[in-house]
Design a protein around this motif. Structure first.
Motif, PDB file in Angstrom:
ATOM      1  N   ASN A  59     177.517  21.572  36.099  1.00  0.00           N
ATOM      2  CA  ASN A  59     176.210  20.897  36.166  1.00  0.00           C
ATOM      3  C   ASN A  59     175.522  20.873  34.800  1.00  0.00           C
ATOM      4  O   ASN A  59     174.818  19.908  34.472  1.00  0.00           O
ATOM      5  CB  ASN A  59     175.323  21.575  37.206  1.00  0.00           C
ATOM      6  CG  ASN A  59     175.754  21.255  38.629  1.00  0.00           C
ATOM      7  OD1 ASN A  59     176.393  20.232  38.879  1.00  0.00           O
ATOM      8  ND2 ASN A  59     175.427  22.133  39.564  1.00  0.00           N
TER       9      ASN A  59
ATOM     10  N   ILE B 249     177.261  18.071  32.874  1.00  0.00           N
ATOM     11  CA  ILE B 249     176.835  16.755  33.389  1.00  0.00           C
ATOM     12  C   ILE B 249     175.434  16.431  32.893  1.00  0.00           C
ATOM     13  O   ILE B 249     175.155  15.311  32.433  1.00  0.00           O
ATOM     14  CB  ILE B 249     176.897  16.747  34.929  1.00  0.00           C
ATOM     15  CG1 ILE B 249     178.357  16.818  35.400  1.00  0.00           C
ATOM     16  CG2 ILE B 249     176.219  15.499  35.483  1.00  0.00           C
ATOM     17  CD1 ILE B 249     178.516  17.052  36.890  1.00  0.00           C
ATOM     18  N   GLU B 250     174.534  17.411  32.990  1.00  0.00           N
ATOM     19  CA  GLU B 250     173.150  17.199  32.550  1.00  0.00           C
ATOM     20  C   GLU B 250     173.080  16.830  31.077  1.00  0.00           C
ATOM     21  O   GLU B 250     172.278  15.977  30.665  1.00  0.00           O
ATOM     22  CB  GLU B 250     172.333  18.463  32.804  1.00  0.00           C
ATOM     23  CG  GLU B 250     170.885  18.365  32.351  1.00  0.00           C
ATOM     24  CD  GLU B 250     170.144  19.693  32.459  1.00  0.00           C
ATOM     25  OE1 GLU B 250     169.067  19.810  31.845  1.00  0.00           O
ATOM     26  OE2 GLU B 250     170.648  20.611  33.137  1.00  0.00           O
ATOM     27  N   LYS B 251     173.937  17.446  30.268  1.00  0.00           N
ATOM     28  CA  LYS B 251     173.915  17.217  28.813  1.00  0.00           C
ATOM     29  C   LYS B 251     174.942  16.170  28.377  1.00  0.00           C
ATOM     30  O   LYS B 251     175.163  15.980  27.177  1.00  0.00           O
ATOM     31  CB  LYS B 251     174.167  18.535  28.078  1.00  0.00           C
ATOM     32  CG  LYS B 251     173.078  19.579  28.322  1.00  0.00           C
ATOM     33  CD  LYS B 251     171.713  19.063  27.881  1.00  0.00           C
ATOM     34  CE  LYS B 251     170.611  20.061  28.130  1.00  0.00           C
ATOM     35  NZ  LYS B 251     169.280  19.554  27.712  1.00  0.00           N
ATOM     36  N   GLU B 252     175.561  15.505  29.339  1.00  0.00           N
ATOM     37  CA  GLU B 252     176.523  14.430  29.074  1.00  0.00           C
ATOM     38  C   GLU B 252     177.664  14.883  28.170  1.00  0.00           C
ATOM     39  O   GLU B 252     178.199  14.118  27.378  1.00  0.00           O
ATOM     40  CB  GLU B 252     175.804  13.207  28.479  1.00  0.00           C
ATOM     41  CG  GLU B 252     174.768  12.620  29.445  1.00  0.00           C
ATOM     42  CD  GLU B 252     174.070  11.389  28.890  1.00  0.00           C
ATOM     43  OE1 GLU B 252     173.970  11.262  27.649  1.00  0.00           O
ATOM     44  OE2 GLU B 252     173.639  10.562  29.712  1.00  0.00           O
ATOM     45  N   TRP B 253     178.014  16.152  28.270  1.00  0.00           N
ATOM     46  CA  TRP B 253     179.167  16.739  27.600  1.00  0.00           C
ATOM     47  C   TRP B 253     179.061  16.660  26.075  1.00  0.00           C
ATOM     48  O   TRP B 253     180.071  16.691  25.372  1.00  0.00           O
ATOM     49  CB  TRP B 253     180.469  16.110  28.096  1.00  0.00           C
ATOM     50  CG  TRP B 253     180.561  16.175  29.590  1.00  0.00           C
ATOM     51  CD1 TRP B 253     180.339  15.149  30.469  1.00  0.00           C
ATOM     52  CD2 TRP B 253     180.837  17.335  30.389  1.00  0.00           C
ATOM     53  NE1 TRP B 253     180.475  15.594  31.773  1.00  0.00           N
ATOM     54  CE2 TRP B 253     180.783  16.928  31.756  1.00  0.00           C
ATOM     55  CE3 TRP B 253     181.143  18.674  30.093  1.00  0.00           C
ATOM     56  CZ2 TRP B 253     181.014  17.806  32.803  1.00  0.00           C
ATOM     57  CZ3 TRP B 253     181.382  19.558  31.153  1.00  0.00           C
ATOM     58  CH2 TRP B 253     181.310  19.110  32.479  1.00  0.00           C
ATOM     59  N   GLU B 254     177.838  16.581  25.580  1.00  0.00           N
ATOM     60  CA  GLU B 254     177.616  16.520  24.135  1.00  0.00           C
ATOM     61  C   GLU B 254     177.582  17.932  23.546  1.00  0.00           C
ATOM     62  O   GLU B 254     177.173  18.891  24.202  1.00  0.00           O
ATOM     63  CB  GLU B 254     176.288  15.816  23.820  1.00  0.00           C
ATOM     64  CG  GLU B 254     176.234  14.362  24.256  1.00  0.00           C
ATOM     65  CD  GLU B 254     176.996  13.441  23.329  1.00  0.00           C
ATOM     66  OE1 GLU B 254     177.381  13.897  22.206  1.00  0.00           O
ATOM     67  OE2 GLU B 254     177.222  12.273  23.699  1.00  0.00           O
TER      68      GLU B 254
ATOM     69  N   TYR C 102     183.439  23.284  27.645  1.00  0.00           N
ATOM     70  CA  TYR C 102     183.842  21.949  28.071  1.00  0.00           C
ATOM     71  C   TYR C 102     185.362  21.851  28.215  1.00  0.00           C
ATOM     72  O   TYR C 102     185.870  21.264  29.183  1.00  0.00           O
ATOM     73  CB  TYR C 102     183.378  20.904  27.056  1.00  0.00           C
ATOM     74  CG  TYR C 102     181.880  20.725  26.935  1.00  0.00           C
ATOM     75  CD1 TYR C 102     181.006  21.127  27.943  1.00  0.00           C
ATOM     76  CD2 TYR C 102     181.336  20.139  25.796  1.00  0.00           C
ATOM     77  CE1 TYR C 102     179.639  20.954  27.821  1.00  0.00           C
ATOM     78  CE2 TYR C 102     179.962  19.946  25.663  1.00  0.00           C
ATOM     79  CZ  TYR C 102     179.122  20.362  26.676  1.00  0.00           C
ATOM     80  OH  TYR C 102     177.769  20.176  26.551  1.00  0.00           O
TER      81      TYR C 102
ATOM     82  N   GLU D 214     186.273  12.832  30.439  1.00  0.00           N
ATOM     83  CA  GLU D 214     184.883  12.658  30.004  1.00  0.00           C
ATOM     84  C   GLU D 214     184.279  13.971  29.519  1.00  0.00           C
ATOM     85  O   GLU D 214     183.357  13.976  28.709  1.00  0.00           O
ATOM     86  CB  GLU D 214     184.036  12.093  31.152  1.00  0.00           C
ATOM     87  CG  GLU D 214     184.376  10.649  31.515  1.00  0.00           C
ATOM     88  CD  GLU D 214     184.180   9.693  30.352  1.00  0.00           C
ATOM     89  OE1 GLU D 214     183.106   9.763  29.703  1.00  0.00           O
ATOM     90  OE2 GLU D 214     185.092   8.892  30.079  1.00  0.00           O
TER      91      GLU D 214
ATOM     92  N   PRO E 102     183.272  13.508  23.982  1.00  0.00           N
ATOM     93  CA  PRO E 102     182.347  13.638  22.845  1.00  0.00           C
ATOM     94  C   PRO E 102     182.795  14.675  21.820  1.00  0.00           C
ATOM     95  O   PRO E 102     182.589  14.484  20.609  1.00  0.00           O
ATOM     96  CB  PRO E 102     181.030  14.057  23.516  1.00  0.00           C
ATOM     97  CG  PRO E 102     181.141  13.556  24.912  1.00  0.00           C
ATOM     98  CD  PRO E 102     182.582  13.738  25.264  1.00  0.00           C
TER      99      PRO E 102
END
Length: 370
Positions: A87, A90-95, A112, A123, A127
């Motif tokens: 979660n 997902i919240e941080k868009e995997w950055e 990650y 995904e 990044p």
């Protein structure tokens, strides 16, 4: 007569193993790990080290926590720990975090990649790969000297060897791309050539400490060397044991292990200034947990002799567990810093929990946990 002697030795070995197994039970290790993990997750957004705001979920402090949580998640009986980590991604868009080149901001990539290994979702690592590929094509050439222009674009402080190199090693492992390994080796060697004191078998935190003394001793920060020691383990776990790269790290690891074994205090921890035990009697659990992790991993992988290092793991783990409160908070974690300092029984930090959980994952295996 020789046969009787052999049988006697075997019986003694079996009894010794039984005593050890009774002394630290794997189920008890698992229980205290869960208690600490649950407390930390419940207090994830607390403030620490006198800060006014909680750490960003992508900050290095939390990234070090995730390294331990991932290990605990793999042992736990349900997926709620993996889901908690997922979660966040997902919240941080995997950055990764804010700074392109700064090692601290790469550290979350370790989590990650472990989630990618579990869920096979590209995904999760896209990044990280894109950013690391950019860095490969625009490599920093700055000086390793402290406070030189853009100096932390390279790994010029020893903590960095825990934060970024394992991400490069993991990327190499999952992609098979030699470019990630080659870069990691080049930069790791440069940092080691700069910061490693061959006469003491320890790392200076950064250039500022080359000539400093503390009560007449050289300044070798416990958690700083803990970052390195745990980082070595996390890198070697990604490499083939017969490779020249693995052998390079193995030599460093064994050299540090021998020195660290001699520096463990009678109480089981390591002093915040590794060469200044008498001046730093206060326990410190983050650096100490990293050493226990490294020792136990070495025994479990047939690298370190259990007869030599096993008692250090046992004494160290018991000392760490002794600083866990009834609620599950790990105390005596030194606040954020870069040198020996102070720690308190009622103060903690997320990276200390990460180190403790990493240690527990290997202690669990050492004492027969499956």
């Amino acid at each position: 007569m020789k046969a009787r002697k052999s049988i006697f030795i075997i019986v003694i070995m079996i009894l010794a193993g039984a005593v050890r197994a009774q002394d630290i039970q794997p189920q008890e290790v698992k229980e205290v790990m869960q208690k600490v993990a649950d407390w930390q997750i419940a207090h994830f957004k607390d403030t620490y080290s006198g800060r006014e705001k909680p750490h960003s979920p992508l900050d290095w402090t939390n990234a070090a926590l995730y390294v331990g949580i991932v290990k605990w998640a793999d042992m736990a009986d349900d997926d709620r720990y993996y889901n908690w980590l997922k979660n966040i991604g997902i919240e941080k868009e995997w950055e990764l975090f804010r700074r392109m080149y700064h090692a601290d901001d790469h550290a979350v990539g370790q989590m990650y990649i472990e989630l990618y290994r579990k869920y096979d979702d590209e995904e999760m690592i896209k990044p990280t790969i894109e950013q690391f590929d950019f860095m490969l094509h625009h490599q920093a050439t700055t000086s390793l000297a402290w406070k030189s222009p853009f100096h932390q674009s390279r790994w010029n402080w020893c903590d960095a060897l825990f934060m970024s190199p394992p991400v490069w090693a993991k990327l190499y492992n999952i992609t098979g791309e030699e470019k990630y390994l080659d870069f990691m080796m080049k930069e790791f060697k440069a940092t080691t050539d700069y910061l490693f004191d061959k006469s003491e078998s320890l790392y200076y935190r950064d250039q500022r400490y080359f000539t400093q003394e503390d009560n007449g001793t050289k300044v070798f920060w416990s958690r700083g060397n803990g970052w390195v020691f745990a980082g070595l383990v996390n890198i070697m776990a990604e490499l083939k044991p017969d490779s020249k790269e693995y052998k390079y790290f193995l030599k460093l690891y064994k050299t540090m292990a021998e020195k660290l074994l001699a520096l463990q205090t009678p109480q089981g921890h390591w002093a915040m200034s590794l060469l200044g035990q008498e001046f730093y009697p206060t326990p410190e659990t983050s650096g100490s947990s990293f050493y226990i992790y490294g020792f136990a991993w070495g025994i479990n992988n047939g690298i370190l002799d259990e007869a030599t290092y096993g008692s250090a793991v046992e004494r160290g783990w018991k000392a760490m567990v002794g600083h866990v409160t009834d609620e599950g908070m790990l105390g005596y974690v030194q606040p954020i810093g870069a040198a020996p300092g102070k720690a308190w029984p009622d103060k903690t930090e997320v990276y200390g929990t990460g180190a403790f959980l990493s240690a527990g994952s290997e202690v669990f295996k050492l004492y027969g946990g499956q």
